[in-house]
Design a protein around this motif. Structure first.
Motif, PDB file in Angstrom:
ATOM      1  N   SER A 116     -60.323   5.577 -38.087  1.00  0.00           N
ATOM      2  CA  SER A 116     -59.417   5.248 -36.990  1.00  0.00           C
ATOM      3  C   SER A 116     -59.794   3.919 -36.353  1.00  0.00           C
ATOM      4  O   SER A 116     -58.949   3.038 -36.156  1.00  0.00           O
ATOM      5  N   SER A 163     -52.316  -4.108 -41.592  1.00  0.00           N
ATOM      6  CA  SER A 163     -51.270  -4.279 -40.583  1.00  0.00           C
ATOM      7  C   SER A 163     -50.519  -5.590 -40.757  1.00  0.00           C
ATOM      8  O   SER A 163     -49.372  -5.710 -40.309  1.00  0.00           O
ATOM      9  N   PRO A 174     -47.099   0.866 -37.824  1.00  0.00           N
ATOM     10  CA  PRO A 174     -47.485   1.851 -38.839  1.00  0.00           C
ATOM     11  C   PRO A 174     -48.992   1.971 -39.007  1.00  0.00           C
ATOM     12  O   PRO A 174     -49.534   3.077 -39.128  1.00  0.00           O
ATOM     13  N   ALA A 175     -49.689   0.824 -38.997  1.00  0.00           N
ATOM     14  CA  ALA A 175     -51.147   0.869 -39.148  1.00  0.00           C
ATOM     15  C   ALA A 175     -51.786   1.590 -37.974  1.00  0.00           C
ATOM     16  O   ALA A 175     -52.706   2.402 -38.147  1.00  0.00           O
ATOM     17  N   CYS A 221     -57.824   5.158 -28.382  1.00  0.00           N
ATOM     18  CA  CYS A 221     -58.424   5.264 -29.717  1.00  0.00           C
ATOM     19  C   CYS A 221     -59.927   5.018 -29.668  1.00  0.00           C
ATOM     20  O   CYS A 221     -60.717   5.798 -30.210  1.00  0.00           O
ATOM     21  N   LEU A 275     -50.350   3.801 -35.997  1.00  0.00           N
ATOM     22  CA  LEU A 275     -50.002   5.237 -36.047  1.00  0.00           C
ATOM     23  C   LEU A 275     -50.922   5.977 -37.016  1.00  0.00           C
ATOM     24  O   LEU A 275     -51.333   7.111 -36.749  1.00  0.00           O
ATOM     25  N   TRP A 276     -51.246   5.347 -38.144  1.00  0.00           N
ATOM     26  CA  TRP A 276     -52.234   5.946 -39.047  1.00  0.00           C
ATOM     27  C   TRP A 276     -53.579   6.077 -38.346  1.00  0.00           C
ATOM     28  O   TRP A 276     -54.282   7.086 -38.489  1.00  0.00           O
ATOM     29  N   GLY A 277     -53.948   5.054 -37.573  1.00  0.00           N
ATOM     30  CA  GLY A 277     -55.199   5.118 -36.823  1.00  0.00           C
ATOM     31  C   GLY A 277     -55.213   6.269 -35.834  1.00  0.00           C
ATOM     32  O   GLY A 277     -56.215   6.983 -35.703  1.00  0.00           O
ATOM     33  N   LEU A 324     -47.000  -1.042 -48.788  1.00  0.00           N
ATOM     34  CA  LEU A 324     -48.435  -0.782 -48.743  1.00  0.00           C
ATOM     35  C   LEU A 324     -49.131  -1.224 -50.032  1.00  0.00           C
ATOM     36  O   LEU A 324     -50.307  -1.595 -50.021  1.00  0.00           O
ATOM     37  N   GLY A 373     -53.466   8.955 -36.166  1.00  0.00           N
ATOM     38  CA  GLY A 373     -53.529  10.171 -36.980  1.00  0.00           C
ATOM     39  C   GLY A 373     -54.955  10.528 -37.350  1.00  0.00           C
ATOM     40  O   GLY A 373     -55.366  11.696 -37.268  1.00  0.00           O
ATOM     41  N   PHE A 374     -55.750   9.521 -37.740  1.00  0.00           N
ATOM     42  CA  PHE A 374     -57.163   9.769 -38.042  1.00  0.00           C
ATOM     43  C   PHE A 374     -57.910  10.213 -36.789  1.00  0.00           C
ATOM     44  O   PHE A 374     -58.810  11.063 -36.861  1.00  0.00           O
ATOM     45  N   LEU A 407     -59.056   0.815 -38.548  1.00  0.00           N
ATOM     46  CA  LEU A 407     -57.658   0.390 -38.527  1.00  0.00           C
ATOM     47  C   LEU A 407     -57.301  -0.288 -37.206  1.00  0.00           C
ATOM     48  O   LEU A 407     -56.523  -1.245 -37.173  1.00  0.00           O
TER      49      LEU A 407
END
Length: 397
Positions: free
Chosen positions: A110, A68, A75-76, A21, A78-80, A195, A82-83, A113
């Protein structure tokens, strides 16, 4: 393999995801001269494109820095990821500066997060008694990942085809692999909340923290500003003033600063927090002087020395600042105070960088760099004098 035997591999795999990341956030660094040639924009545009990243990080830290803790680490993260994938997609499709801005903003989201969540996740996955080693893994993953980005992009841009496409395609593949790894790792947050429970974190500075916070924040601001300017405009300086057109070399020079920062952060364990902050200021001061000498003499060896010395100073100062501020803050306000320090640090990445871009047209890149260095020298010297004249308060619970 028992549970404890699995925990170190899990910790290291989480660290590897962290590296991927953070590498994406610095991937464009050695490619900025190529974007200038392609789109014909100025140094100001380069610095603004770079600084947009910091605004994304600060936005996440303030609005969802504690996400998180509520929804869970995976989940947090995975969002990171995704960005990060969306950022790579913007750069792959970039046919105008708008997509460059979008890519950098998404990269900042990203990193925002990942910064807190991945650090906590790595440490939580470690076995009992492994906190010190897990801290090393998290530190090395964060700063080492930032160093791997320009190194990877520089090597691919110099020795492989499609220099503005291949680095992002490779990173997109690494992000996909990281998502698969992350889905196979255990969740460490047991009491997960929806959330909707996440609330913005307002910056906070209780009165008892201010004496510690002022020099810590000043040193953090200078260290991050040095990194911001170094990573945004040094490739252009190397190409124009030193005639270094090798993208791998420019990527390596920037990477050295981040790797040196990792070394500086690790040295805090031996030096101790109270001494590390004034020492970090002194080393930062020396790194800035070396950078000024490099700009004045156009010597590559001085640029490399500035990267190494400035990186060590930034690492010493920032880790000591973070530890000192965290120790001085009341337990019920600690997260908010640390968030405030990060906001100041990331302001250092954005505002001075844009200032250099604004001055580059009337003064030239070298003149703008010298004005920046003089301003940062004054700030870091003031912080050092303050520390020497007023010792840090005793630690608080």
């Amino acid at each position: 393999m028992d549970d404890e035997g699995r925990r170190w591999p899990h910790c290291l795999l989480a660290g590897a995801v962290f590296v991927v990341c953070m590498a994406g956030t610095t991937l464009p660094t050695p490619l900025y001269p190529l974007y200038q040639q392609k789109f014909g924009f100025s140094e100001l545009t380069v610095t603004v494109v770079y600084a947009v990243y910091a605004f994304g990080v600060m936005g996440v830290l303030l609005l969802a820095g504690n996400a998180s803790d509520a929804v869970g680490r995976r989940p947090a993260l995975l969002w990171g990821l995704g960005f990060a994938a969306a950022s790579a997609g913007c750069f792959l499709a970039a046919d105008n500066t708008g997509l460059l801005y979008a890519g950098r903003l998404l990269s900042g989201l990203s990193a925002g997060l990942f910064t807190g969540a991945a650090t906590a996740y790595v440490m939580e996955l470690a076995p009992p008694g492994g906190a010190a080693r897990a801290t090393f893994v998290a530190t090395a993953a964060n700063m080492g990942g930032l160093g791997c980005g320009p190194l990877l992009a520089g090597l691919l841009a110099e020795y492989a085809p499609e220099p503005l496409l291949l680095p992002y395609a490779v990173h997109l593949g690494l992000v996909a692999a990281s998502a698969v790894v992350l889905l196979r790792l255990p969740e460490t947050v047991t009491d997960r909340q929806p959330l909707s429970t996440v609330r913005p974190q307002r910056p906070a500075l209780p009165p008892g923290v201010r004496a510690v916070f002022l020099p810590a924040a000043t040193a953090s601001f200078v260290g991050f500003a040095l990194f911001g300017v170094f990573t945004s405009v040094s490739p252009a300086f190397l190409a124009r003033s030193l005639h270094v057109d090798d993208h791998a070399v420019s990527g390596l020079v920037v990477a050295l600063a981040f790797f040196a920062s990792t070394g500086g952060q690790l040295a805090v364990d031996r030096v101790g927090v109270p001494r590390s902050l004034p020492l970090g200021c002194a080393v930062l001061f020396t790194g800035l002087l070396l950078l000024a000498a490099a700009i004045h003499t156009d010597l590559l060896v001085l640029v490399v020395l500035a990267a190494l010395v400035g990186g060590v100073g930034q690492g010493l100062a920032f880790r000591a600042a973070l530890a000192g501020v965290a120790a001085a803050a009341p337990a019920d306000r600690r997260a908010a105070v640390i968030s405030t320090l990060f906001v100041v640090a990331y302001t250092g990445i954005s505002i001075p960088v844009i200032g250099v871009g604004l001055l580059a047209d009337p003064l030239g890149l070298e003149g703008a760099g010298l004005v920046f260095i003089a301003s940062m020298l004054l700030l870091v010297a003031a912080a050092a004098v303050y520390l020497l004249r007023r010792p840090l308060p005793a630690r608080r619970a």
